[in-house]
Design an enzyme around this catalytic site. Structure first.
Site, PDB file in Angstrom:
ATOM      1  N   ARG A 147      -9.098  -2.286   5.599  1.00  9.13           N
ATOM      2  CA  ARG A 147      -8.529  -0.938   5.514  1.00  9.13           C
ATOM      3  C   ARG A 147      -8.908  -0.360   4.162  1.00  9.13           C
ATOM      4  NH1 ARG A 147      -2.231   1.150   5.009  1.00  9.13           N
ATOM      5  NH2 ARG A 147      -2.655   1.028   2.781  1.00  9.13           N
ATOM      6  N   TYR A 159      -1.307   7.661  -1.551  1.00  9.53           N
ATOM      7  CA  TYR A 159      -0.770   6.589  -0.713  1.00  9.53           C
ATOM      8  C   TYR A 159      -1.806   5.451  -0.584  1.00  9.53           C
ATOM      9  CZ  TYR A 159      -0.002   3.630   3.164  1.00  9.53           C
ATOM     10  OH  TYR A 159       0.113   2.484   3.895  1.00  9.53           O
ATOM     11  N   ASP A 210      -5.689   4.614   6.980  1.00  9.66           N
ATOM     12  CA  ASP A 210      -4.322   5.030   7.299  1.00  9.66           C
ATOM     13  C   ASP A 210      -4.072   6.421   6.727  1.00  9.66           C
ATOM     14  OD1 ASP A 210      -1.625   5.224   7.830  1.00  9.66           O
ATOM     15  OD2 ASP A 210      -1.095   3.271   6.963  1.00  9.66           O
ATOM     16  N   HIS A 212      -1.272   7.932   7.194  1.00 10.24           N
ATOM     17  CA  HIS A 212       0.146   7.838   6.856  1.00 10.24           C
ATOM     18  C   HIS A 212       0.935   9.110   7.179  1.00 10.24           C
ATOM     19  CE1 HIS A 212       3.425   5.729   4.632  1.00 10.24           C
ATOM     20  NE2 HIS A 212       2.749   4.691   5.098  1.00 10.24           N
ATOM     21  N   GLU A 236      -5.339   5.440  11.502  1.00 13.04           N
ATOM     22  CA  GLU A 236      -3.922   5.113  11.735  1.00 13.04           C
ATOM     23  C   GLU A 236      -3.012   6.282  11.396  1.00 13.04           C
ATOM     24  OE1 GLU A 236      -2.822   1.588   9.616  1.00 13.04           O
ATOM     25  OE2 GLU A 236      -0.705   2.134   9.606  1.00 13.04           O
ATOM     26  N   GLU A 262       3.903   2.318  13.603  1.00  9.89           N
ATOM     27  CA  GLU A 262       4.617   1.333  12.775  1.00  9.89           C
ATOM     28  C   GLU A 262       6.068   1.755  12.548  1.00  9.89           C
ATOM     29  OE1 GLU A 262       1.966   1.309   9.394  1.00  9.89           O
ATOM     30  OE2 GLU A 262       3.407   2.379   8.179  1.00  9.89           O
ATOM     31  N   ARG A 283       0.956  -0.109  16.834  1.00  8.86           N
ATOM     32  CA  ARG A 283       1.286  -0.562  15.474  1.00  8.86           C
ATOM     33  C   ARG A 283       2.673  -1.204  15.373  1.00  8.86           C
ATOM     34  NH1 ARG A 283      -1.141  -1.991  11.635  1.00  8.86           N
ATOM     35  NH2 ARG A 283      -0.113  -0.871   9.952  1.00  8.86           N
ATOM     36  N   GLU A 339      -2.670  -6.691  11.009  1.00  8.41           N
ATOM     37  CA  GLU A 339      -2.704  -6.401   9.573  1.00  8.41           C
ATOM     38  C   GLU A 339      -2.223  -7.635   8.817  1.00  8.41           C
ATOM     39  OE1 GLU A 339      -0.046  -3.253   8.461  1.00  8.41           O
ATOM     40  OE2 GLU A 339      -1.096  -2.846   6.593  1.00  8.41           O
ATOM     41  N   TRP A 402       6.264  11.135   3.761  1.00  7.20           N
ATOM     42  CA  TRP A 402       5.630  10.124   2.913  1.00  7.20           C
ATOM     43  C   TRP A 402       4.710   9.272   3.766  1.00  7.20           C
ATOM     44  CZ3 TRP A 402       5.797   4.641   2.700  1.00  7.20           C
ATOM     45  CH2 TRP A 402       4.966   4.124   1.664  1.00  7.20           C
TER      46      TRP A 402
HETATM   47  O1  EZ4 Z   1       3.793   2.279   4.269  1.00  2.60           O
HETATM   48  O2  EZ4 Z   1       4.916  -1.006   5.070  1.00  2.60           O
HETATM   49  O3  EZ4 Z   1      -0.076   0.412   7.401  1.00  2.60           O
HETATM   50  N1  EZ4 Z   1       0.707   0.146   6.573  1.00  2.60           N
HETATM   51  C1  EZ4 Z   1       1.592   0.987   6.040  1.00  2.60           C
HETATM   52  C2  EZ4 Z   1       2.552   0.385   5.048  1.00  2.60           C
HETATM   53  C3  EZ4 Z   1       3.886   1.110   5.037  1.00  2.60           C
HETATM   54  C4  EZ4 Z   1       4.935   0.238   4.436  1.00  2.60           C
HETATM   55  C5  EZ4 Z   1       6.303   0.875   4.553  1.00  2.60           C
HETATM   56  O4  EZ4 Z   1       7.287  -0.031   4.211  1.00  2.60           O
HETATM   57  O5  EZ4 Z   1       1.599   2.146   6.339  1.00  2.60           O
HETATM   58  O6  EZ4 Z   1       1.978   0.371   3.788  1.00  2.60           O
HETATM   59 CO    CO Z   2       0.469   2.410   8.133  1.00  4.49          CO
END
Ligand code: EZ4
Ligand code: CO
Length: 402
Positions: A147, A159, A210, A212, A236, A262, A283, A339, A402
């Site tokens: 990743r 991030y 990711d 995010h 992701e 996730e 996820r 992961e 976030w």
């Molecule tokens: O932000 O596990 O793909 N992984 C992620 C992680 C999450 C954290 C949150 O607790 O997006 O880094």
């Molecule tokens: Co993630």
């Protein structure tokens, strides 16, 4: 066999972990991970006040009935806190089942569909040059899937890129840190990042990224489309998961594979994404997605739609969850990738594990059940320390994902 006792162990070897231990009248016990990053104590309270009193006296073999007792039987069901508790209970019960039958968890859910589980790691750097060096480091270590996240010019902290460039840990001690986000800069930057990574490392490595939850559907569509030439293994969380129709727009514009969930908790978060063929990877991890019992159903439904597993496996999920994930992914046919962020060395002072990294894969030994143990005395040396995930604002101060 009866459950006689259950306790919640909270410890902080480097970061907080919550572990549920279910003990039976025959001395056999099971462990479940109950860690929900930054919200640990909420899960502890739900387990201790609501779940544990109702667990005592039950036969731990009845994983299906007990799952439904704590899901269907609960009027105020679903949500991250309660589903993490349900997951921990379920994991611990499957651990007991394996120990009673003296066989590894994977043997109870289909046996070995493969000998080893493909994993991906996290590479990052402050800028493209540093990120390329980090990717190289992991390729050198034998990883076949990486990743890639990078600092972005003009954004102070991005991030996926630790500030001190040391250990990746998004939660910070104390109250939430505030971060700043700038989507236009991000969108302009990421294609160049992957162009350089492919140029440097060629086609023989899987690349993941990711987003995010930070794009709108049309922004995510642009990103997925512009990343197409670099053949990502997946993009992701391109959009926040609440607006599921958002993923349809991405699909209409690109063939970049999509992983999401996730932060999902149940099959109901996924079902229309499956039937409408809007994603490629699941996820949702065992620790937040209802445990083994529920994820077996999620994976079975996904398999009909050619959708594979790609479970969350960050360091804020404990070694108990990681081992359970390896078992699970050894067994199901529609495994994609897992992961794997190795825990800090100090974590092994509390948890003993049964998995090992070899040549890009995780392998697991034949110890019964999940095969992870916790040293309760050692855990006491690392008391809980309040920590929170960051919050995020746009450059003008607007509250954002976030
Ligand atoms: O932000 O596990 O793909 N992984 C992620 C992680 C999450 C954290 C949150 O607790 O997006 O880094
Ligand atoms: Co993630």
């Amino acid at each position: 066999m009866k459950i006689t006792e259950a306790k919640v162990i909270v410890c902080c070897p480097g970061r907080n972990f919550v572990t549920l231990k279910i003990i039976t009248d025959q001395g056999i016990f099971g462990l479940g991970d109950a860690t929900l990053n930054g919200m640990e104590k909420s899960v502890v309270a739900y387990l201790e006040n609501y779940c544990i009193p109702s667990l005592i006296g039950r036969d731990p073999a009845n994983t299906e009935d007990i799952w439904h007792y704590f899901y269907r039987g609960v009027y105020w069901r679903r949500g991250a806190v309660s589903m993490t508790a349900v997951s921990a209970i379920d994991m611990a019960l499957w651990d007991i089942k394996g120990k009673v039958l003296n066989t590894p968890l994977y043997n109870l859910i289909g046996g070995k569909s493969r000998d080893k589980v493909l994993v991906y790691c996290h590479a990052y750097g402050k800028n493209i040059a540093e990120t390329l060096i980090d990717v190289g480091k992991y390729v050198e270590k034998g990883f076949r899937a990486v990743r890639v996240q990078s600092g972005i010019p003009g954004i102070e902290h991005t991030y996926g890129v630790p500030k001190d460039n040391k250990h990746y840990e998004p939660a910070h001690k104390g109250l939430a840190h505030e971060e700043v986000w700038d989507t236009p800069r991000y969108l302009n930057f990421v294609p160049e990042l992957f162009e350089k990574v492919r140029e440097t490392f060629g086609d023989n490595i899987h690349l993941l990224h990711d987003a995010h939850h930070r794009c709108t559907p049309v922004e995510a569509s642009r990103l997925a489309k512009e990343l197409e030439p670099y053949h990502l293994f997946w993009l992701e969380d391109p959009v926040a998961g609440e607006l599921q129709e958002g993923l349809r727009l991405i699909r209409q514009h690109s063939v970049t594979p999509i992983a999401i969930g996730e932060v999902f908790n149940t099959i109901f978060d996924y079902s229309s994404l499956f039937t409408e063929q809007l994603i490629d990877y699941i996820r949702m991890p065992i620790v937040h997605g209802g445990g083994i019992t529920h994820l077996l159903k999620v994976a079975a439904m996904a398999s009909v739609y050619h959708i594979n597993t790609g479970f969350h496996g960050a360091t804020d999920l404990s070694p108990v969850n990681l081992a359970a994930s390896v078992h699970f992914n050894m067994a199901v046919n529609n495994f994609g990738i897992l992961e794997y962020m190795p825990h800090q060395e100090i974590v092994s002072e509390v948890f003993s594990t049964n998995y090992r990294f070899e040549d890009g894969y995780l392998k697991i030994d034949e110890s019964p059940g999940i095969g992870v143990d916790i040293d309760e005395k050692a855990a006491k040396k690392f008391p809980y320390a309040m920590a929170r995930l960051p919050v995020n604002r746009k450059t003008d101060g607007t509250m954002f994902n976030w």
